[in-house]
Design an enzyme around this catalytic site. Structure first.
Site, PDB file in Angstrom:
ATOM      1  N   TRP A   1       1.009  -1.212   0.066  1.00 51.94           N
ATOM      2  CA  TRP A   1       0.085   0.275  -0.151  1.00 51.94           C
ATOM      3  C   TRP A   1       0.853   1.241   0.003  1.00 51.94           C
ATOM      4  CZ3 TRP A   1      -4.007   2.089  -1.725  1.00 51.94           C
ATOM      5  CH2 TRP A   1      -4.728   2.970  -1.287  1.00 51.94           C
TER       6      TRP A   1
ATOM      7  N   LYS B   1     -11.806  -3.788  11.151  1.00 51.28           N
ATOM      8  CA  LYS B   1     -12.148  -4.681  10.407  1.00 51.28           C
ATOM      9  C   LYS B   1     -11.221  -5.396   9.744  1.00 51.28           C
ATOM     10  CE  LYS B   1      -9.394  -3.049   6.661  1.00 51.28           C
ATOM     11  NZ  LYS B   1      -8.440  -3.746   6.053  1.00 51.28           N
TER      12      LYS B   1
HETATM   13  N1  LIG Z   1      -1.753  -3.552   1.218  1.00 48.09           N
HETATM   14  C1  LIG Z   1      -2.990  -2.976   1.221  1.00 48.09           C
HETATM   15  O1  LIG Z   1      -4.097  -3.369   0.195  1.00 48.09           O
HETATM   16  C2  LIG Z   1      -3.179  -1.927   2.254  1.00 48.09           C
HETATM   17  C3  LIG Z   1      -2.909  -1.778   3.376  1.00 48.09           C
HETATM   18  N2  LIG Z   1      -3.196  -0.719   4.284  1.00 48.09           N
HETATM   19  C4  LIG Z   1      -2.365  -0.445   5.514  1.00 48.09           C
HETATM   20  O2  LIG Z   1      -1.045   0.028   5.357  1.00 48.09           O
HETATM   21  C5  LIG Z   1       0.241  -0.431   6.176  1.00 48.09           C
HETATM   22  C6  LIG Z   1       1.107  -0.807   5.653  1.00 48.09           C
HETATM   23  O3  LIG Z   1       0.967  -1.981   4.625  1.00 48.09           O
HETATM   24  P1  LIG Z   1       1.642  -2.129   3.393  1.00 48.09           P
HETATM   25  O4  LIG Z   1       2.193  -1.054   2.782  1.00 48.09           O
HETATM   26  O5  LIG Z   1       0.563  -3.071   2.616  1.00 48.09           O
HETATM   27  O6  LIG Z   1       2.713  -3.210   3.875  1.00 48.09           O
HETATM   28  P2  LIG Z   1       3.179  -4.461   3.411  1.00 48.09           P
HETATM   29  O7  LIG Z   1       2.544  -5.439   4.311  1.00 48.09           O
HETATM   30  O8  LIG Z   1       2.874  -4.984   2.113  1.00 48.09           O
HETATM   31  O9  LIG Z   1       4.828  -4.519   3.630  1.00 48.09           O
HETATM   32  C7  LIG Z   1       5.604  -4.786   4.808  1.00 48.09           C
HETATM   33  C8  LIG Z   1       6.525  -3.546   4.909  1.00 48.09           C
HETATM   34  O10 LIG Z   1       7.076  -3.655   6.243  1.00 48.09           O
HETATM   35  C9  LIG Z   1       8.177  -3.443   5.928  1.00 48.09           C
HETATM   36  N3  LIG Z   1       9.123  -3.927   7.112  1.00 48.09           N
HETATM   37  C10 LIG Z   1       9.741  -5.181   7.374  1.00 48.09           C
HETATM   38  N4  LIG Z   1      10.205  -5.128   8.410  1.00 48.09           N
HETATM   39  C11 LIG Z   1      10.176  -3.818   8.984  1.00 48.09           C
HETATM   40  C12 LIG Z   1      10.720  -3.380  10.129  1.00 48.09           C
HETATM   41  N5  LIG Z   1      11.520  -4.033  11.124  1.00 48.09           N
HETATM   42  N6  LIG Z   1      10.654  -1.915  10.123  1.00 48.09           N
HETATM   43  C13 LIG Z   1       9.913  -1.270   9.392  1.00 48.09           C
HETATM   44  N7  LIG Z   1       9.316  -1.583   8.243  1.00 48.09           N
HETATM   45  C14 LIG Z   1       9.661  -2.963   7.959  1.00 48.09           C
HETATM   46  C15 LIG Z   1       9.014  -3.940   4.659  1.00 48.09           C
HETATM   47  O11 LIG Z   1      10.009  -3.333   4.038  1.00 48.09           O
HETATM   48  C16 LIG Z   1       7.304  -3.624   3.598  1.00 48.09           C
HETATM   49  O12 LIG Z   1       7.496  -2.271   3.325  1.00 48.09           O
HETATM   50  C17 LIG Z   1      -0.727  -1.367   6.956  1.00 48.09           C
HETATM   51  O13 LIG Z   1      -1.070  -0.970   8.259  1.00 48.09           O
HETATM   52  C18 LIG Z   1      -2.080  -1.914   6.295  1.00 48.09           C
HETATM   53  O14 LIG Z   1      -2.791  -2.465   7.052  1.00 48.09           O
HETATM   54  C19 LIG Z   1      -4.215  -0.156   4.057  1.00 48.09           C
HETATM   55  C20 LIG Z   1      -5.077  -0.225   2.977  1.00 48.09           C
HETATM   56  C21 LIG Z   1      -4.573  -1.168   2.001  1.00 48.09           C
HETATM   57  O1  LIG Z   2      -6.825  -2.807   4.464  1.00 43.31           O
HETATM   58  C1  LIG Z   2      -6.992  -3.179   3.429  1.00 43.31           C
HETATM   59  C2  LIG Z   2      -7.857  -2.917   2.476  1.00 43.31           C
HETATM   60  O2  LIG Z   2      -8.496  -1.523   2.835  1.00 43.31           O
HETATM   61  C3  LIG Z   2      -6.020  -4.447   3.122  1.00 43.31           C
HETATM   62  O3  LIG Z   2      -6.411  -5.521   3.840  1.00 43.31           O
HETATM   63  P1  LIG Z   2      -5.669  -6.861   3.970  1.00 43.31           P
HETATM   64  O4  LIG Z   2      -4.357  -6.303   4.758  1.00 43.31           O
HETATM   65  O5  LIG Z   2      -6.357  -7.948   4.427  1.00 43.31           O
HETATM   66  O6  LIG Z   2      -5.104  -7.195   2.417  1.00 43.31           O
END
Ligand SMILES: NC(=O)C1=CN([C@@H]2O[C@H](COP(=O)(O)OP(=O)(O)OC[C@H]3O[C@@H](n4cnc5c(N)ncnc54)[C@H](O)[C@@H]3O)[C@@H](O)[C@H]2O)C=CC1
Ligand SMILES: O=C(CO)COP(=O)(O)O
Length: 443
Positions: free
Chosen positions: A87, A288
């Site tokens: 994200w 959620k």
């Molecule tokens: N992926 C999605 O579709 C969505 C995610 N989110 C929220 O966004 C937030 C970030 O999720 P994503 O960008 O999807 O991440 P992700 O789950 O795809 O990736 C994990 C990230 O954590 C980093 N990481 C690993 N170890 C670490 C450490 N020790 N310190 C700092 N960073 C570290 C990795 O380098 C990577 O960038 C979460 O709270 C998630 O719930 C919100 C909406 C959509």
């Molecule tokens: O927050 C999210 C969608 O809005 C992503 O959900 P998941 O981490 O379950 O893929």
């Protein structure tokens, strides 16, 4: 951070507060409101307008200087994205497409990358800067040439005055600690992070952690925004390929700041709405993920759509009751925004939490979530399992477990105290509303 019961103190509605943070915060708030009124007076254009239309328009008294001298670089806002996962990379791409169009922002968007070495031996940051693609977390999508990956956290934030936080929630406490005293006094922040911390004083939303640790104002952006979706057997990088979706900005007091964020994120395919309810928006996004774990169990047990819909309904009811019991300011209407029911639906249909929970139930709970996460998500992180544990800690310390049978059961299944099938047996029990006087009005 998880603390034993004995360390728990009373919960309050502003549980992260501490005296030292209060002082920094008060000074910074003053600095911020003074500076922001000046900068807003200088930079703000009327909110929600099409950036393409605004460029080059003649100024009225209500939308001053901003367009009169777009080349005045000292007055432009500089954006840094803290995080570069799935994200995080999509957010950087969205923002970078807008900073190129909006004259009040520097073109360049810095993106802090938690550095790692790829199987090829190259550093992820080098590959992102060479190929303009986050090959690990968002392969196949160009981020925009104005996105610059930076592995040095302090360097990435030092010149920014708009910080977008988007890392898995479990890393935020460490990140905030590293940033104390390192961000500009006039910084505005926004959190896209779904999750919360449970501290000695009680539950602490991530936006509050950011605000209090860094002494900055922090909005939130949440919504039905799965970055990657599996559609039929094909992976579709949903938002990155510019399919229509929506999001909600939650703000505390200053609508003009919220409008600035709306402007930074909005595109014709990504519609952003602002509501004055930070806690409501953030708790929707956070809770959620627990319901999505429950939905995954239902899928893994092949119980069908009627059961899944029932679990989603019960989950939504618990989301609302829990949010309002923690923060009475949370508005009912927030649950009907993109951050509420829409995000609940999309995550329960297509998210990572659902997918891994399905595999957990299919394996009869015999393989741990950590194992399945590592195998199925390859570096991406689940938020729902740790959030279920954090919610459970709050419930047990407040004596509310019986009020929230679904949340309670999800955690007990995740840690192996109950089998996955318990999700229906336990969730269908009526919550004992008599335990908390005000709970009836929230259910
Ligand atoms: N992926 C999605 O579709 C969505 C995610 N989110 C929220 O966004 C937030 C970030 O999720 P994503 O960008 O999807 O991440 P992700 O789950 O795809 O990736 C994990 C990230 O954590 C980093 N990481 C690993 N170890 C670490 C450490 N020790 N310190 C700092 N960073 C570290 C990795 O380098 C990577 O960038 C979460 O709270 C998630 O719930 C919100 C909406 C959509
Ligand atoms: O927050 C999210 C969608 O809005 C992503 O959900 P998941 O981490 O379950 O893929």
């Amino acid at each position: 951070m998880h603390l034993p019961s004995s360390l728990y103190l009373l919960f309050s509605s502003s549980p992260c507060s501490s005296h030292s943070h209060f002082c920094t915060r008060t000074i910074n708030r003053f600095k911020f409101s003074f500076l922001s009124s000046i900068s807003l007076a200088l930079f703000m254009a009327p909110a929600f307008e099409d950036p393409n239309v605004l460029e080059g328009q003649t100024q009225s008294s209500s939308s001053p200087q901003r367009y009169s001298n777009p080349d005045d670089v000292s007055r432009k806002s500089k954006v840094t994205v803290v995080g570069s996962g799935n994200w995080g990379s999509v957010a950087a791409k969205l923002i970078a497409s807008n900073t190129l169009k909006l004259s009040s922002f520097h073109d360049e968007v810095r993106m802090w990358v938690f550095e790692e070495t790829l199987p090829s031996g190259e550093k992820l940051t080098d590959v992102i800067n060479r190929t303009n693609e986050n090959v690990k977390y968002l392969p196949g999508i160009k981020l925009g040439k104005n996105v610059v990956a930076d592995p040095d956290l302090e360097n990435a934030v030092k010149d920014a005055n708009m910080l977008v936080f988007v890392t898995p929630h479990q890393f935020m406490e460490g990140i905030c600690k590293r940033l104390v005293g390192k961000v500009n006094g006039d910084v505005e922040a926004i959190s896209l992070i779904k999750g919360m911390e449970v501290k000695r004083e009680g539950p602490c939303m991530i936006s509050t952690l950011i605000s209090e640790q860094l002494g900055v104002n922090c909005c939130v952006l949440m919504g039905a925004n799965i970055a990657n979706e599996w559609l039929k057997w094909r992976l579709l990088v949903q938002i990155a390929v510019e399919k229509f979706s929506e999001a909600t900005v939650g703000y505390r007091e200053n609508i003009e700041i919220a409008e600035q964020w709306v402007k930074l994120f909005s595109t014709p395919y990504f519609i952003v709405t602002a509501v004055q309810d930070v806690e409501g928006v953030e708790l929707c996004g956070t809770l959620k993920n627990v319901v999505a774990i429950a939905a995954g169990f239902v899928d893994g047990l092949e119980m069908g759509n009627n059961t899944k819909a029932a679990i989603m309904r019960i989950g939504l009811r618990e989301m609302k009751a829990f949010s309002k019991l923690l923060f009475s300011s949370v508005k009912d209407s927030t649950f009907f925004e993109s951050c509420g029911v829409a995000d609940l639906i999309t995550t329960c249909l297509g998210g990572r939490n659902r997918k891994v929970a399905e595999a957990f139930a299919k394996n009869g709970g015999k393989r741990s979530f950590d194992d399945l996460e590592a195998e199925m998500l390859q570096g991406q992180k689940l938020q729902g399992v740790s959030t279920a544990r954090e919610v459970y800690e709050v419930l047990s310390h407040r004596g509310w477990l019986e009020l929230f049978p679904l949340f309670t059961t999800v955690h007990e299944i995740c840690v192996g105290h109950l089998p996955p099938s318990a999700i229906v047996e336990h969730s269908e029990r009526k919550p004992r509303l008599s335990i908390v006087e005000s709970s009836i009005q929230y259910y």
